[in-house]
Write an enzyme that holds these catalytic residues in place. Structure first.
Site, PDB file in Angstrom:
ATOM      1  N   HIS A 243     -14.432  -2.404   1.631  1.00  0.00           N
ATOM      2  CA  HIS A 243     -14.142  -3.507   0.691  1.00  0.00           C
ATOM      3  C   HIS A 243     -13.801  -4.828   1.390  1.00  0.00           C
ATOM      4  CE1 HIS A 243     -13.913  -0.741  -2.717  1.00  0.00           C
ATOM      5  NE2 HIS A 243     -13.081   0.021  -2.028  1.00  0.00           N
TER       6      HIS A 243
HETATM    7  C1  BDR Z   1      -8.866  -3.124  -2.529  1.00  0.00           C
HETATM    8  O1  BDR Z   1      -7.669  -2.389  -2.793  1.00  0.00           O
HETATM    9  C2  BDR Z   1      -7.083  -1.967  -1.594  1.00  0.00           C
HETATM   10  O2  BDR Z   1      -6.732  -0.632  -1.660  1.00  0.00           O
HETATM   11  C3  BDR Z   1      -8.096  -2.203  -0.515  1.00  0.00           C
HETATM   12  O3  BDR Z   1      -7.472  -2.543   0.710  1.00  0.00           O
HETATM   13  C4  BDR Z   1      -8.938  -3.322  -1.035  1.00  0.00           C
HETATM   14  O4  BDR Z   1      -8.400  -4.577  -0.701  1.00  0.00           O
HETATM   15  C5  BDR Z   1     -10.045  -2.382  -3.118  1.00  0.00           C
HETATM   16  O5  BDR Z   1      -9.899  -2.269  -4.505  1.00  0.00           O
END
Ligand code: BDR
Ligand code: CA
Length: 317
Positions: A243
């Site tokens: 992500h």
């Molecule tokens: C986002 O949520 C967090 O758990 C991850 O680091 C990322 O930024 C994904 O939904």
């Protein structure tokens, strides 16, 4: 051209990968790292940021930020995704470096004022620090180069949410801050689940990275054991979504993405809390909460293979 970035983060496994990505990117000048609660408590994620910077010789100063969202209660850290230490249960050593003597939001304001139109804010956690910076000095909205957010889900490519059917974690965790950020007069790009869920580093790519990227490759392998299991068990995929690295990739190579323009709001309460709703500029409605606010943009397509290749080549030189 080198992009000066402040990296606002809650490390976090994919945050750690993104921090290494930004550090190794030739065209990025990592000016500072700011922390925000999320994948762990503020103390935990700040320790993790310091640990990563110390271990990998990242010279950027680390500033601690928000310990709680603006108005909603803080969620329990998602240990089932990121581990008890938010780094996949590797139990990082206590860092000897310490944090900068300023609060994250104040640091952001000062740095933007000192570098007018040059700073890109890359925010890959809750948007609390950014909203607080706007509150301290609203003029910064006209002085940042751009704001790139890993957050939200616009519903293209079937991806609508990961903590509820309609909400992504970073936005859901502080929806009021997110609404302040997307309605401010600075240019925001949402790099949301629409694209990040397509960028899955599979076991073959990860093995290649582990082999070629030295200590960073070994570290990424270690921290992702837990994350990989979560993705296998929950999403049935081989590998895991990178992500937060997608937001860094957007700064490095925006042409990898296709975007949609529109005014954007975040639902702050009720069963749709944290939903990001972008109204494309060619759609017309009766007067609504999407009127008279700045246009922003959201990513709706990505060349995932090219993005994952970019990650590999950046880390391996
Ligand atoms: C986002 O949520 C967090 O758990 C991850 O680091 C990322 O930024 C994904 O939904
Ligand atoms: Ca994150």
């Amino acid at each position: 051209m080198t992009e000066k970035i402040i990296f606002d983060t809650d490390p976090g496994i994919d945050d750690a990968m993104a921090l290494l990505f930004a550090h190794h990117a030739r065209d990025i000048d990592l000016v500072g790292v700011t922390t925000v609660l999320g994948n762990g408590t503020i103390d935990r994620v700040t320790q993790n940021a310091l640990y990563i910077c110390e271990r990998f010789g990242i010279n950027a100063p680390v500033y601690q930020g928000a310990a709680a969202p603006l108005l909603v209660e803080a969620d329990e850290p998602p240990a089932f995704v990121h581990g008890d230490d938010a780094l996949g249960n590797i139990q990082p050593a206590v860092p000897s470096h310490s944090i900068g003597d300023q609060y994250a939001a104040g640091y952001m304001v000062d740095t933007i004022l000192q570098n007018p139109n040059e700073i890109t804010l890359v925010a890959v956690g809750r948007l609390t620090n950014l909203a607080m910076a706007l509150r301290i000095n609203p003029d910064i909205a006209g002085l940042v180069k751009q704001v790139v957010v890993m957050g939200g889900a616009l519903g293209s490519n079937r991806f609508t949410g990961n903590v509820s059917p309609v909400a992504e974690a970073n936005i859901h965790g502080d929806p009021h801050a997110a609404d302040i950020v997307v309605t401010a007069t600075w240019p925001v790009t949402l790099v949301g689940l629409d694209v990040t869920m397509q960028c899955v580093m599979d076991s073959e790519r990860l093995a290649a990275l582990r082999q070629a990227a030295g200590e960073a490759g070994e570290f990424i392998w270690d921290i992702t054991r837990h994350y990989e299991n979560f993705y296998r068990d929950t999403h049935g995929v081989d590998g895991f979504a990178v992500h937060d690295s997608c937001a860094v990739a957007y700064v490095m190579a925006p042409d990898l993405f296709s975007v949609q323009q529109g005014t954007t709001r975040v639902v702050t309460e009720g069963i749709s809390r944290g939903q990001t709703i972008l109204v494309p500029d060619d759609k017309k409605f009766p007067p609504s909460a999407w009127d008279n606010i700045p246009q922003q943009q959201g990513c709706i397509g990505v060349d995932a293979d090219a993005l994952l290749d970019l990650y590999q080549t950046t880390l391996t030189g």
